[in-house]
Design a protein around this motif. Structure first.
Motif, mmCIF file in Angstrom:
data_model
loop_
_atom_site.group_PDB
_atom_site.id
_atom_site.type_symbol
_atom_site.label_atom_id
_atom_site.label_comp_id
_atom_site.label_asym_id
_atom_site.label_seq_id
_atom_site.Cartn_x
_atom_site.Cartn_y
_atom_site.Cartn_z
ATOM 1 N N GLU A 197 -16.276 -12.265 22.042
ATOM 2 C CA GLU A 197 -16.810 -13.255 23.175
ATOM 3 C C GLU A 197 -15.999 -14.283 23.062
ATOM 4 O O GLU A 197 -15.370 -14.759 21.610
ATOM 5 C CB GLU A 197 -18.346 -13.806 22.639
ATOM 6 C CG GLU A 197 -19.282 -12.655 22.709
ATOM 7 C CD GLU A 197 -20.622 -13.017 21.870
ATOM 8 O OE1 GLU A 197 -20.907 -14.227 21.785
ATOM 9 O OE2 GLU A 197 -21.100 -11.930 21.263
ATOM 10 N N TYR A 280 -17.889 -3.939 26.002
ATOM 11 C CA TYR A 280 -17.049 -3.356 24.973
ATOM 12 C C TYR A 280 -15.955 -2.411 25.388
ATOM 13 O O TYR A 280 -16.203 -1.732 26.440
ATOM 14 C CB TYR A 280 -17.869 -2.536 24.033
ATOM 15 C CG TYR A 280 -18.901 -3.703 23.269
ATOM 16 C CD1 TYR A 280 -18.778 -4.040 22.060
ATOM 17 C CD2 TYR A 280 -20.002 -3.972 24.104
ATOM 18 C CE1 TYR A 280 -19.640 -4.758 21.641
ATOM 19 C CE2 TYR A 280 -20.980 -4.959 23.547
ATOM 20 C CZ TYR A 280 -20.752 -5.367 22.320
ATOM 21 O OH TYR A 280 -21.687 -6.178 21.674
ATOM 22 N N HIS A 324 -16.763 -14.437 18.628
ATOM 23 C CA HIS A 324 -17.638 -13.516 17.843
ATOM 24 C C HIS A 324 -17.168 -12.364 18.534
ATOM 25 O O HIS A 324 -17.153 -11.636 19.512
ATOM 26 C CB HIS A 324 -18.892 -13.483 18.392
ATOM 27 C CG HIS A 324 -19.564 -15.167 18.090
ATOM 28 N ND1 HIS A 324 -20.804 -15.339 18.706
ATOM 29 C CD2 HIS A 324 -19.019 -16.069 17.502
ATOM 30 C CE1 HIS A 324 -20.898 -16.841 18.115
ATOM 31 N NE2 HIS A 324 -19.893 -17.057 17.496
ATOM 32 N N ASP A 325 -16.829 -11.497 17.378
ATOM 33 C CA ASP A 325 -15.826 -10.020 17.511
ATOM 34 C C ASP A 325 -17.085 -9.028 16.915
ATOM 35 O O ASP A 325 -17.462 -8.773 15.906
ATOM 36 C CB ASP A 325 -14.760 -9.985 16.223
ATOM 37 C CG ASP A 325 -14.104 -8.803 16.787
ATOM 38 O OD1 ASP A 325 -13.221 -8.840 17.620
ATOM 39 O OD2 ASP A 325 -14.268 -7.483 15.779
ATOM 40 N N ASN A 326 -17.426 -8.377 18.156
ATOM 41 C CA ASN A 326 -18.742 -7.410 17.932
ATOM 42 C C ASN A 326 -18.116 -6.043 17.795
ATOM 43 O O ASN A 326 -17.154 -5.598 18.636
ATOM 44 C CB ASN A 326 -19.493 -7.391 19.427
ATOM 45 C CG ASN A 326 -20.397 -8.971 19.413
ATOM 46 O OD1 ASN A 326 -21.232 -8.949 18.957
ATOM 47 N ND2 ASN A 326 -19.765 -9.561 20.312
ATOM 48 N N TRP A 327 -18.300 -5.276 16.849
ATOM 49 C CA TRP A 327 -17.647 -4.112 16.072
ATOM 50 C C TRP A 327 -18.705 -3.139 15.845
ATOM 51 O O TRP A 327 -19.696 -3.124 15.150
ATOM 52 C CB TRP A 327 -16.716 -4.658 15.045
ATOM 53 C CG TRP A 327 -16.284 -3.406 14.306
ATOM 54 C CD1 TRP A 327 -14.592 -3.218 14.687
ATOM 55 C CD2 TRP A 327 -16.397 -2.578 13.417
ATOM 56 N NE1 TRP A 327 -14.468 -2.494 13.929
ATOM 57 C CE2 TRP A 327 -15.340 -1.841 12.883
ATOM 58 C CE3 TRP A 327 -17.533 -2.455 12.801
ATOM 59 C CZ2 TRP A 327 -15.472 -0.829 12.127
ATOM 60 C CZ3 TRP A 327 -17.717 -1.628 11.446
ATOM 61 C CH2 TRP A 327 -16.601 -0.785 11.359
ATOM 62 N N ARG A 438 -32.738 -12.701 15.390
ATOM 63 C CA ARG A 438 -31.099 -12.940 15.016
ATOM 64 C C ARG A 438 -31.066 -14.087 14.254
ATOM 65 O O ARG A 438 -31.910 -14.891 13.971
ATOM 66 C CB ARG A 438 -30.888 -13.178 16.462
ATOM 67 C CG ARG A 438 -30.502 -11.963 17.300
ATOM 68 C CD ARG A 438 -29.994 -12.315 18.746
ATOM 69 N NE ARG A 438 -28.513 -12.377 18.686
ATOM 70 C CZ ARG A 438 -27.636 -12.777 19.617
ATOM 71 N NH1 ARG A 438 -28.009 -13.217 20.606
ATOM 72 N NH2 ARG A 438 -26.532 -12.981 19.362
ATOM 73 N N ARG A 440 -27.913 -17.126 13.729
ATOM 74 C CA ARG A 440 -26.669 -17.383 14.266
ATOM 75 C C ARG A 440 -25.871 -18.217 13.160
ATOM 76 O O ARG A 440 -24.664 -18.350 13.241
ATOM 77 C CB ARG A 440 -26.839 -18.352 15.346
ATOM 78 C CG ARG A 440 -27.788 -19.768 14.989
ATOM 79 C CD ARG A 440 -27.950 -20.466 16.212
ATOM 80 N NE ARG A 440 -26.533 -21.094 16.801
ATOM 81 C CZ ARG A 440 -25.897 -22.087 16.414
ATOM 82 N NH1 ARG A 440 -26.235 -22.806 15.559
ATOM 83 N NH2 ARG A 440 -24.807 -22.451 17.081
ATOM 84 N N THR A 447 -26.659 -6.639 14.842
ATOM 85 C CA THR A 447 -27.290 -7.117 15.822
ATOM 86 C C THR A 447 -27.687 -5.885 16.857
ATOM 87 O O THR A 447 -27.250 -5.825 18.112
ATOM 88 C CB THR A 447 -26.529 -8.076 16.830
ATOM 89 O OG1 THR A 447 -25.244 -7.427 16.929
ATOM 90 C CG2 THR A 447 -26.170 -9.466 16.245
ATOM 91 N N LYS A 450 -24.575 -2.777 16.190
ATOM 92 C CA LYS A 450 -23.083 -3.226 16.037
ATOM 93 C C LYS A 450 -23.194 -4.447 14.995
ATOM 94 O O LYS A 450 -24.212 -4.977 14.593
ATOM 95 C CB LYS A 450 -22.417 -3.772 17.161
ATOM 96 C CG LYS A 450 -23.114 -4.715 18.002
ATOM 97 C CD LYS A 450 -22.567 -5.411 19.379
ATOM 98 C CE LYS A 450 -23.579 -6.328 20.105
ATOM 99 N NZ LYS A 450 -23.947 -7.354 19.290
ATOM 100 N N GLU A 452 -21.462 -8.244 14.239
ATOM 101 C CA GLU A 452 -20.867 -9.396 15.021
ATOM 102 C C GLU A 452 -20.300 -10.245 13.813
ATOM 103 O O GLU A 452 -20.993 -11.008 13.114
ATOM 104 C CB GLU A 452 -21.925 -10.276 15.716
ATOM 105 C CG GLU A 452 -21.478 -11.406 16.684
ATOM 106 C CD GLU A 452 -22.553 -12.146 17.511
ATOM 107 O OE1 GLU A 452 -22.065 -12.767 18.294
ATOM 108 O OE2 GLU A 452 -23.715 -12.191 16.689
ATOM 109 N N ARG A 454 -18.398 -13.292 13.376
ATOM 110 C CA ARG A 454 -18.598 -14.510 13.922
ATOM 111 C C ARG A 454 -17.520 -15.570 13.411
ATOM 112 O O ARG A 454 -17.588 -16.770 14.095
ATOM 113 C CB ARG A 454 -20.080 -14.939 13.877
ATOM 114 C CG ARG A 454 -21.066 -14.083 14.288
ATOM 115 C CD ARG A 454 -22.451 -14.543 14.123
ATOM 116 N NE ARG A 454 -22.809 -15.395 15.401
ATOM 117 C CZ ARG A 454 -23.076 -16.752 15.415
ATOM 118 N NH1 ARG A 454 -22.980 -17.440 14.191
ATOM 119 N NH2 ARG A 454 -23.198 -17.527 16.412
#
Length: 701
Positions: A197, A280, A324-327, A438, A440, A447, A450, A452, A454
């Motif tokens: 993101e 993704y 934010h790197d969602n992996w 969630r 933050r 999440t 996956k 995240e 951040r």
């Protein structure tokens, strides 16, 4: 848009559909094997691909091609060559060979190398990354065929963000595949799936051009908060202004044409702040796409007389920007290895991969922290906005409950269900609740299916973060695979391994408020590192533990790690030096002269009133003049101190010591100079203030 989005999407990409249409079947099959299985590329295949790629590009108006790569500057680089070749009759033909596709040769000594390349050792190579599709870019230079490449030195060391990422992807695939096969799955490849993101600010370009600090450093080095900031929460998800909407519309079209799956757009928490999120993609493609996103944002903003700010903290007092790197990990059969399913307590394979990630993050929190470090992020991390500088993992109530069952009883018998949510209005549908809330404030949050991450800085490449994630997880999976492959009873061994891993690394799990002082104290009790700055983070790259792990999986050599540490120290020192010199310049030639002009105006006013009405009350003017004169004197004192410290810093020869000096001495002195200047901004006549204010930049778009 005159065309359907489905027809427009990826029209500028030499993707699988285009290759299938233009390449001979045998060539296409051979190239697919290289892409999917990592097999060596036959030069004859490259020759055919190059010719087809050239024809396709020329039909679309291309005149030049470029090896597009990602040196350790954090941005992309390119050198353009035309397709033309002269003929004996004085004319030209358009040619592009397999050799030109596969290999380029930029000057390696002119990019950051951390000592790997000296000025007299200039040779470096770019190598075609066939796993990331070539694309066309149209701008003022015309249409250019851009070929994603890796970049290495003449002696073979990686000089870019992409090569280590590709190595780490192979390492993760190798080790995750071993685990999958132990569970009886026919898996040949596991790929990290990433969705970054992107947060950013948009301000009026004319105002941007009046601010030397924004031009030279990307952030405002001075500036008082306006009466209103983000405290009303009215900008977040608010109605998008028309000028910004026009920018977003053009940005989407440009990205869709490039095959970037731009999905979500909205206003962010701070005024003038926004976000774009894609669907993704495999990690190296997601990294390429994110670089394109940032490039397109800047270029398209310019067309709308806007300036796009990607700095992590362009404005003090409001939220900064992150990425934010969602992996996650996905098999070649389409299985997400981090998907818990409906009953996580029964999903043993998921619990093993989950425990591996927890162990990796716990053991290598320092490496994750440095993978997200840059000078701008020092203003954001731990500053009571997402996320804190302490690495912890948020799992939510469902998974935390499963883990506690495993740790306490050795067996998990149930998983909490989210249930239904009734909001109390009959005309509204009953909603199915997620099994957990969630958080933050968590830097590394689970999440759903996956993680995240951040902490990644908004202006950074996501390459280093994903390279680190892939490698640390691969390392833990390697140890787990070794143990399980040697076990005589797999079911018992995997059960014991999950319980043991979760028990030993439970300390990394934290579901509470990451902003609280109580968490800082609790994290210290748990022994979790709190690395507050980039300079403090860099040594993690060259510890014996880090070198051993990265070398084991052939991601970095010791030499490459030391070079990156040196580059990071140098980057920090240069960035703070630029900021400090910009502050000195702005204070000297803009702010202080403007304040002196105002004090003269005040003094003249006082003298004029005294002369006209000797007994008039001039206490307001006198008090204001004294206050401004006092702040002006403080600014001058702070300016002289900063000038002296910058001069001292330049005499330090060792780059790590120079960076530390900038952090410990110059950085605080910059804050000392800012304080009186910002105080003066709210006292001096607005007509005399030399630059646009926060209020003008944040709210007048």
């Amino acid at each position: 848009m005159s065309e359907k989005l489905t027809d427009l999407f990826a029209i500028d990409v030499f993707n699988e559909a285009t290759m299938l249409e233009r390449l001979p079947k045998k060539t296409y099959a051979a190239l697919k094997k290289t892409i999917q299985n990592g097999e060596d590329l036959d030069p004859s295949v490259a020759e055919v691909v190059a010719n087809a790629m050239k024809d396709w590009a020329i039909e679309r108006g291309a005149t030049h091609y470029s090896h597009w790569f990602q040196p350790m500057t954090g941005i992309t680089a390119e050198k353009h060559d035309s397709f033309i070749n002269p003929t004996s009759d004085g004319k030209i033909i358009m040619e592009f060979s397999g050799k030109e596709l596969i290999k380029g040769e930029p000057d390696a000594s002119s990019f950051p190398s951390g000592g790997l390349r000296a000025t007299f050792e200039a040779r470096g190579y770019t190598a075609w990354d066939c796993t990331s599709p070539a694309f066309l870019r149209e701008d003022a230079a015309g249409v250019t065929l851009c070929i994603p490449t890796a970049f290495c030195s003449y002696t073979g060391e990686a000089l870019d963000m992409k090569t280590p990422l590709l190595r780490s992807m192979e390492a993760l695939s190798t080790q995750a595949t071993r685990i999958c096969k132990l569970f009886g799955h026919d898996v040949k490849k596991v790929s990290p799936s990433v969705g970054p993101e992107q947060e950013y600010f948009l301000i009026d370009k004319a105002k941007y051009l009046q601010r030397d600090d924004l031009i030279f450093s990307g952030r405002t080095l001075f500036g008082a908060m306006p009466p209103k900031g983000q405290e009303l929460d009215d900008h977040y998800f608010g109605c998008i202004k028309e000028r910004v909407a026009c920018f977003m519309k053009e940005l989407n079209v440009e990205l869709w044409k490039l095959g970037v799956t731009a999905k979500t757009q909205h206003n962010e928490a701070a005024p003038a702040q926004h976000e774009l999120a894609p669907i993704y993609a495999t990690a190296n493609i997601a990294t390429d796409h994110n670089q394109l996103v940032m490039e397109c944002m800047k270029r398209i903003a310019n067309r709308h007389n806007l300036a796009c700010l990607l700095h992590e903290k362009p404005f003090a007092g409001v939220n900064g920007s992150g990425k934010h790197d969602n992996w996650s990990m996905v098999t070649d059969t389409g299985k997400n290895l981090l998907d818990p399913g409906k009953t996580p307590h029964e999903n043993i394979q998921f619990l093993l991969f989950l425990s591996a990630v927890l162990k990796a993050v716990d053991l290598h929190a320092d490496l994750l922290r440095v993978s997200a470090a840059n000078p701008g992020n020092d203003h954001r991390l731990g500053g009571y906005e997402a996320p804190p500088a302490i690495i912890s993992v948020y799992l939510g109530t469902q998974l935390e409950d499963v883990i506690l069952q495993l740790i306490e009883t050795g067996e998990a018998k149930s998983s909490k269900d989210g249930g239904k949510l009734n909001v109390g209005v009959h005309t509204l549908p009953e909603l199915k609740k997620d099994a957990t809330d969630r958080n933050r404030t968590s830097p590394f949050a689970f999440t759903g299916n996956k993680f995240e991450f951040r902490m990644v800085a908004s202006s950074m490449s996501i390459g280093p973060a994903n390279t680190t994630l892939n490698t640390i997880v691969a390392d833990v999976l390697s140890e787990m695979a070794d143990e399980l492959e040697a076990a005589t009873d797999f079911d018992l061994a995997v059960h014991d391994l999950i319980k043991k891993t979760l028990t030993e690394h439970q300390r990394i799990v934290f579901n509470g408020n990451g902003y609280s002082q109580e968490w800082v104290e609790e994290a210290e009790r748990r022994g979790l590192p709190n690395i507050r700055s980039m300079v403090e983070a860099i040594p993690a790259l060259v510890t014996e533990k880090a070198i051993k792990m990265f070398e084991k999986h052939h991601v970095f050599s010791a030499v490459e790690l030391h070079s990156r540490a040196e580059i990071m120290y140098e980057t920090y020192a240069k960035a703070i030096n630029i900021e400090a010199r910009t502050m000195i310049s702005m204070a000297s030639v803009q702010y202080i002269p403007a304040v002196i002009k105002y004090t003269k105006r005040l003094a003249d006013s006082i003298n004029a009133i005294k002369e006209a009405v000797p007994d008039a009350d001039i206490s307001v003017q006198t008090s204001l003049l004294k206050e401004i004169s006092s702040l002006l004197a403080a600014a001058q004192t702070a300016l002289k101190k900063l000038q002296k410290l910058v001069s001292e810093a330049s005499s330090i020869n060792e780059i790590d010591k120079m960076a530390i000096f900038y952090r410990n001495n110059v950085f605080p002195a910059m804050a000392e100079l800012r304080e009186p200047i910002d105080a003066l901004e709210v006292l001096v006549d607005k007509d005399l203030w030399p630059v646009p204010t926060y209020g003008e930049m944040l709210f007048e778009v």
